[in-house]
Design an enzyme around this catalytic site. Sequence first.
Site, PDB file in Angstrom:
ATOM      1  N   ASP A 255      15.139  20.449 -51.971  1.00  8.39           N
ATOM      2  CA  ASP A 255      15.940  21.635 -52.341  1.00  8.39           C
ATOM      3  C   ASP A 255      15.706  22.041 -53.793  1.00  8.39           C
ATOM      4  O   ASP A 255      15.586  23.229 -54.101  1.00  8.39           O
ATOM      5  CB  ASP A 255      17.430  21.357 -52.139  1.00  8.39           C
ATOM      6  CG  ASP A 255      17.803  21.275 -50.667  1.00  8.39           C
ATOM      7  OD1 ASP A 255      17.105  21.897 -49.852  1.00  8.39           O
ATOM      8  OD2 ASP A 255      18.778  20.577 -50.344  1.00  8.39           O
TER       9      ASP A 255
ATOM     10  N   LYS B 177      22.793  14.319 -44.335  1.00 10.59           N
ATOM     11  CA  LYS B 177      21.904  14.063 -45.486  1.00 10.59           C
ATOM     12  C   LYS B 177      22.242  12.750 -46.210  1.00 10.59           C
ATOM     13  O   LYS B 177      21.349  12.044 -46.657  1.00 10.59           O
ATOM     14  CB  LYS B 177      21.995  15.217 -46.488  1.00 10.59           C
ATOM     15  CG  LYS B 177      21.347  16.509 -45.999  1.00 10.59           C
ATOM     16  CD  LYS B 177      21.462  17.568 -47.079  1.00 10.59           C
ATOM     17  CE  LYS B 177      20.659  18.798 -46.742  1.00 10.59           C
ATOM     18  NZ  LYS B 177      20.619  19.760 -47.850  1.00 10.59           N
TER      19      LYS B 177
ATOM     20  N   SER C 205      19.395  27.107 -37.243  1.00  8.34           N
ATOM     21  CA  SER C 205      18.349  26.737 -38.209  1.00  8.34           C
ATOM     22  C   SER C 205      17.088  27.607 -38.088  1.00  8.34           C
ATOM     23  O   SER C 205      16.566  27.813 -36.993  1.00  8.34           O
ATOM     24  CB  SER C 205      17.964  25.270 -38.034  1.00  8.34           C
ATOM     25  OG  SER C 205      16.847  24.983 -38.856  1.00  8.34           O
ATOM     26  N   LYS C 206      16.621  28.075 -39.240  1.00  8.39           N
ATOM     27  CA  LYS C 206      15.404  28.893 -39.263  1.00  8.39           C
ATOM     28  C   LYS C 206      14.155  28.023 -39.472  1.00  8.39           C
ATOM     29  O   LYS C 206      13.038  28.530 -39.516  1.00  8.39           O
ATOM     30  CB  LYS C 206      15.493  29.925 -40.393  1.00  8.39           C
ATOM     31  CG  LYS C 206      16.666  30.881 -40.228  1.00  8.39           C
ATOM     32  CD  LYS C 206      16.606  31.991 -41.248  1.00  8.39           C
ATOM     33  CE  LYS C 206      17.873  32.819 -41.294  1.00  8.39           C
ATOM     34  NZ  LYS C 206      18.366  33.278 -39.989  1.00  8.39           N
TER      35      LYS C 206
ATOM     36  N   ALA D  66      29.903  21.943 -57.824  1.00 11.41           N
ATOM     37  CA  ALA D  66      29.509  20.553 -58.094  1.00 11.41           C
ATOM     38  C   ALA D  66      29.493  19.750 -56.791  1.00 11.41           C
ATOM     39  O   ALA D  66      29.767  18.554 -56.778  1.00 11.41           O
ATOM     40  CB  ALA D  66      30.477  19.930 -59.106  1.00 11.41           C
TER      41      ALA D  66
ATOM     42  N   ARG E 149      35.432  24.458 -59.811  1.00 14.69           N
ATOM     43  CA  ARG E 149      36.873  24.704 -59.651  1.00 14.69           C
ATOM     44  C   ARG E 149      37.651  23.411 -59.913  1.00 14.69           C
ATOM     45  O   ARG E 149      38.627  23.389 -60.631  1.00 14.69           O
ATOM     46  CB  ARG E 149      37.093  25.215 -58.213  1.00 14.69           C
ATOM     47  CG  ARG E 149      38.460  25.668 -57.896  1.00 14.69           C
ATOM     48  CD  ARG E 149      38.488  26.288 -56.525  1.00 14.69           C
ATOM     49  NE  ARG E 149      37.980  25.395 -55.480  1.00 14.69           N
ATOM     50  CZ  ARG E 149      37.850  25.721 -54.204  1.00 14.69           C
ATOM     51  NH1 ARG E 149      38.180  26.941 -53.804  1.00 14.69           N
ATOM     52  NH2 ARG E 149      37.395  24.864 -53.322  1.00 14.69           N
TER      53      ARG E 149
ATOM     54  N   ASN F 127      16.835  15.439 -47.483  1.00 13.50           N
ATOM     55  CA  ASN F 127      16.602  16.526 -46.521  1.00 13.50           C
ATOM     56  C   ASN F 127      15.231  16.419 -45.850  1.00 13.50           C
ATOM     57  O   ASN F 127      14.935  17.169 -44.934  1.00 13.50           O
ATOM     58  CB  ASN F 127      16.800  17.910 -47.166  1.00 13.50           C
ATOM     59  CG  ASN F 127      15.588  18.383 -47.945  1.00 13.50           C
ATOM     60  OD1 ASN F 127      14.735  17.590 -48.343  1.00 13.50           O
ATOM     61  ND2 ASN F 127      15.506  19.677 -48.179  1.00 13.50           N
TER      62      ASN F 127
HETATM   63  P1  ATR Z   1      27.765  22.004 -50.537  1.00  8.69           P
HETATM   64  O1  ATR Z   1      27.098  20.828 -49.879  1.00  8.69           O
HETATM   65  O2  ATR Z   1      27.394  23.335 -49.956  1.00  8.69           O
HETATM   66  O3  ATR Z   1      27.630  21.967 -52.022  1.00  8.69           O
HETATM   67  P2  ATR Z   1      30.415  20.967 -50.798  1.00  8.69           P
HETATM   68  O4  ATR Z   1      29.845  19.636 -51.184  1.00  8.69           O
HETATM   69  O5  ATR Z   1      31.569  21.023 -49.851  1.00  8.69           O
HETATM   70  O6  ATR Z   1      29.308  21.889 -50.148  1.00  8.69           O
HETATM   71  O7  ATR Z   1      30.802  21.732 -52.145  1.00  8.69           O
HETATM   72  C1  ATR Z   1      31.286  23.045 -52.156  1.00  8.69           C
HETATM   73  C2  ATR Z   1      31.346  23.529 -53.601  1.00  8.69           C
HETATM   74  O8  ATR Z   1      31.769  24.896 -53.635  1.00  8.69           O
HETATM   75  C3  ATR Z   1      32.352  22.769 -54.463  1.00  8.69           C
HETATM   76  O9  ATR Z   1      31.864  22.705 -55.781  1.00  8.69           O
HETATM   77  C4  ATR Z   1      33.586  23.675 -54.373  1.00  8.69           C
HETATM   78  O10 ATR Z   1      34.506  23.512 -55.435  1.00  8.69           O
HETATM   79  P3  ATR Z   1      35.622  22.332 -55.383  1.00  8.69           P
HETATM   80  O11 ATR Z   1      34.901  21.073 -55.717  1.00  8.69           O
HETATM   81  O12 ATR Z   1      36.612  22.722 -56.401  1.00  8.69           O
HETATM   82  O13 ATR Z   1      36.168  22.350 -53.981  1.00  8.69           O
HETATM   83  C5  ATR Z   1      32.936  25.014 -54.433  1.00  8.69           C
HETATM   84  N1  ATR Z   1      33.770  26.116 -53.892  1.00  8.69           N
HETATM   85  C6  ATR Z   1      34.052  26.389 -52.606  1.00  8.69           C
HETATM   86  N2  ATR Z   1      34.829  27.497 -52.500  1.00  8.69           N
HETATM   87  C7  ATR Z   1      35.025  27.941 -53.772  1.00  8.69           C
HETATM   88  C8  ATR Z   1      35.734  29.068 -54.337  1.00  8.69           C
HETATM   89  N3  ATR Z   1      36.390  29.945 -53.567  1.00  8.69           N
HETATM   90  N4  ATR Z   1      35.703  29.222 -55.682  1.00  8.69           N
HETATM   91  C9  ATR Z   1      35.053  28.330 -56.473  1.00  8.69           C
HETATM   92  N5  ATR Z   1      34.370  27.260 -56.005  1.00  8.69           N
HETATM   93  C10 ATR Z   1      34.363  27.071 -54.669  1.00  8.69           C
END
Ligand code: ATR
Length: 276
Positions: free
Chosen positions: A106, A69, A17-18, A131, A155, A90
């Site tokens: 954020d 969180k 953490s920074k 998402a 995705r 956060n």
């Molecule tokens: P964070 O808290 O960083 O948002 P998260 O809640 O695990 O982490 O969500 C990761 C997001 O990155 C999701 O929207 C994920 O898509 P999926 O819901 O389909 O899993 C997206 N993501 C991760 N790797 C991806 C990839 N290679 N291409 C497209 N979307 C990706």
Amino acid sequence: MDLVNKLTVFGNPIAQSKSPFIHQMFAKQAGLEVEYDRTLATKENFISELSKFLADPNARGCNITSPFKEQTAEWVDELSAAAKIAGAVNTVIKKADGTFIGGTTDGIGLVQDLQRLGVQIKGARILLLGAGGAARGVLQSIFTLEPALLVVANRTQEKAKLLASLIPQDNFKGVGLSQLDEVQQPFDLILNSTSASLTGELPAIPDSVVSKSTWVYDMSYGDKPTVFLQHADKLGVTNTFDGLGMLVGQAAESFYLWTGFRPDVEPVIKALRNNL
Ligand code: ATR
């Protein structure tokens, strides 16, 4: 002697953490005595460690990062509007009566960074990729600046639709990444909130959503441009930015909530950039 303001950031892992570095620079600007630590916790001991830390009369509050969180949002006495939508906290702020407000900075960090960079949000057509928690955390702040359209593309389509249902507005849509092929007009601003950048992957989006004048912003950052920003660069986009300014922006808003002092983010972004 000056009163010490005790702060920390909880997370797991947390060594990277920074936040201590950033908040010490803010404290110097403010002329405040601040002790800002990193606290490693486990799922089992997090709430007891959090309560213990905040019980210190000098504790002003704390930051919370992954994976605590959501747990913190359940624990605080009161949630800010943005934290309610995010379902995550956060920043914890100790009130004078000893109760705790949970906020999420954020979104403010993001929009303030976009404003700093000269990006126009009001009236813009915005594409938000991803998402997950990172996307959910910035929705409310984006909407306060009145974009013409916000499309969340993910995705996994269902998650995008679920996110869009949190703020029922005609100009807010949730779609699958594959549906972006149907979009006829490039977006003004594309925000990448996916965790794909962390693993060096590129979210599968058609080139047609980007034009040379699109602003492309990756909420991740690193010592070199993310693959997403490199891709935008190859498409001829000139305005590409990483999320280092958002990191400092969210910290600045937390610092303001605890102390009432608004730090200057520019020297802090510069110092971090030089040390990446
Ligand atoms: P964070 O808290 O960083 O948002 P998260 O809640 O695990 O982490 O969500 C990761 C997001 O990155 C999701 O929207 C994920 O898509 P999926 O819901 O389909 O899993 C997206 N993501 C991760 N790797 C991806 C990839 N290679 N291409 C497209 N979307 C990706």
